[in-house]
Design a protein around this motif. Structure first.
Motif, PDB file in Angstrom:
ATOM      1  N   LYS A 169       0.837  -1.202   0.000  1.00 39.77           N
ATOM      2  CA  LYS A 169       0.000   0.000   0.000  1.00 39.77           C
ATOM      3  C   LYS A 169       0.871   1.252   0.000  1.00 39.77           C
TER       4      LYS A 169
ATOM      5  N   SER B  39      -4.459   4.524  12.218  1.00 37.76           N
ATOM      6  CA  SER B  39      -5.485   3.524  11.926  1.00 37.76           C
ATOM      7  C   SER B  39      -6.116   3.735  10.559  1.00 37.76           C
ATOM      8  N   LEU B  40      -6.350   4.987  10.202  1.00 37.36           N
ATOM      9  CA  LEU B  40      -7.250   5.270   9.068  1.00 37.36           C
ATOM     10  C   LEU B  40      -6.585   5.771   7.800  1.00 37.36           C
ATOM     11  N   LEU B  42      -4.205   6.099   4.549  1.00 36.21           N
ATOM     12  CA  LEU B  42      -3.259   5.712   3.529  1.00 36.21           C
ATOM     13  C   LEU B  42      -2.833   7.006   2.847  1.00 36.21           C
ATOM     14  N   ASP B  45      -5.662   8.516   0.665  1.00 38.29           N
ATOM     15  CA  ASP B  45      -6.832   7.654   0.771  1.00 38.29           C
ATOM     16  C   ASP B  45      -7.076   7.328   2.243  1.00 38.29           C
ATOM     17  N   ARG B  47      -8.477   4.215   4.944  1.00 36.19           N
ATOM     18  CA  ARG B  47      -8.746   2.776   5.082  1.00 36.19           C
ATOM     19  C   ARG B  47     -10.210   2.633   5.481  1.00 36.19           C
ATOM     20  N   ARG B  48     -11.045   2.344   4.498  1.00 37.54           N
ATOM     21  CA  ARG B  48     -12.493   2.345   4.722  1.00 37.54           C
ATOM     22  C   ARG B  48     -12.972   1.124   5.502  1.00 37.54           C
ATOM     23  N   ASP B  49     -12.099   0.132   5.647  1.00 34.33           N
ATOM     24  CA  ASP B  49     -12.479  -1.102   6.333  1.00 34.33           C
ATOM     25  C   ASP B  49     -11.900  -1.160   7.753  1.00 34.33           C
ATOM     26  N   VAL B  50     -11.618   0.014   8.307  1.00 32.98           N
ATOM     27  CA  VAL B  50     -11.029   0.062   9.645  1.00 32.98           C
ATOM     28  C   VAL B  50     -11.871   0.958  10.555  1.00 32.98           C
ATOM     29  N   GLY B  70     -13.877   4.267   9.576  1.00 29.83           N
ATOM     30  CA  GLY B  70     -13.225   4.570   8.307  1.00 29.83           C
ATOM     31  C   GLY B  70     -14.209   4.626   7.149  1.00 29.83           C
ATOM     32  N   HIS B 181      -0.634  -2.724  10.520  1.00 33.13           N
ATOM     33  CA  HIS B 181      -1.264  -2.537   9.205  1.00 33.13           C
ATOM     34  C   HIS B 181      -0.372  -3.086   8.095  1.00 33.13           C
ATOM     35  N   ASP B 185      -1.579  -5.725   5.535  1.00 33.60           N
ATOM     36  CA  ASP B 185      -1.569  -5.374   4.107  1.00 33.60           C
ATOM     37  C   ASP B 185      -0.818  -6.438   3.306  1.00 33.60           C
TER      38      ASP B 185
END
Lengths: 192, 192
Positions: A169, B39-40, B42, B45, B47-50, B70, B181, B185
């Motif tokens: 990522k 946590s959130l 990138l 971007d 991290r929509r799944d966190v 997220g 993460h 990842d």
């Protein structure tokens, strides 16, 4: 000794920025402050064998480089404002092309990436680089960019540098430094 | 879905703290804000799944838990002040024992670690835990502490939880999240 250098393409080069608005008035100085934290902090300790170079390219004073020396820095807390306050303390110190200390362990000089690349062999963090976990050995000095990509001129400067990737990522510069430290820590401690 | 929960032992539980003094008036709220970032974010971007849970145990209102989702959070930038402004926006929202949204993707409820441990099986980050790189599988919810150790009561609550270590050095909570993460990842992308 490990060194991290981060290019702040818009980072303010005089003290005319607000500690309360590092992203705006500081030209994303917040990113550089988080990189200082990621470079130097352990839990309840500092990484004394690490230097962090902030290459400031924003208005108004041409390129300057701020160096945080883990070996001698004091009065540094992990929050963004703490690193920013030290940057602000040294940024208007009159300096030439050699580092001049403006606070304990924090120094400044004129010059940017071209000057820095003369001092040390830099490795570039790059999504398409070699996986750091797979690399037989890792170098001692890493170059990263802020929220902007390296310019064509910068890419030309580091064209022949080795390139490494920390994972699949695309991460912020400070997160990349943290992952790199983890790999270096593991290799030093035989955890790999 | 991955969740991180961070216990802020002194973190203020009403809005009576200054965005300009998160370490002091916020009861080390700066640590929790950096954990939200780790946590959130990138690069360019989220991290929509966190989800990131901040367990606030400081004065004056007893335990409260703030949840950053997220999937739905908006108006969040990576700097500490940005996360802090959202915490401040929700922290005095009247709430019971269920999460109530006070800003897009940011919600709050009464209750602390005991309540959270009922919701999800937590794994604890611990220097003496199993190396995350060696673990055959990794869980989906991780618990970390701020600058203070878990109390005896907290340790009792999580006594039977699995424990993991991210490396040989003791790291700040946000750095630990970043390393976790990276491992997750890599596993997701077949990089391991």
């Amino acid at each position: 000794m490990t060194s991290f250098a981060i290019v702040g393409h818009l980072a303010r080069t005089d003290g005319n920025f607000s500690i309360n608005d590092l992203p705006g008035s500081g030209g994303r100085m917040d990113i550089l402050c988080r990189c200082v934290n990621a470079s130097l902090f352990l839990s309840h300790d500092l990484r004394r064998d690490v230097d962090c170079y902030l290459v400031l390219l924003g208005a108004p004073s041409g390129p300057k480089t701020v160096k945080f020396s883990g070996a001698s820095v004091r009065s540094l807390s992990p929050d963004e404002r703490s690193a920013a306050a030290l940057i602000k303390k040294v940024i208007d110190v009159p300096c030439g092309s050699e580092f001049r200390e403006g606070a304990d362990g924090v120094s400044i000089r004129k010059g940017g990436l071209e000057r820095l690349a003369q001092d040390m062999p830099l490795a570039v963090l790059d999504e398409n680089g070699e996986d750091i976990r797979k690399a037989p050995a890792l170098p001692g000095a890493f170059l990263l960019s802020d929220h902007l990509n390296f310019t064509d001129a910068e890419n030309e400067l580091v064209r022949d540098c080795p390139r490494y990737s920390v994972g699949p990522k695309c991460l912020h510069a400070d997160h990349t430094i943290t992952v790199l430290h983890n790999e270096l820590d593991r290799r030093m401690s035989g955890w790999k």
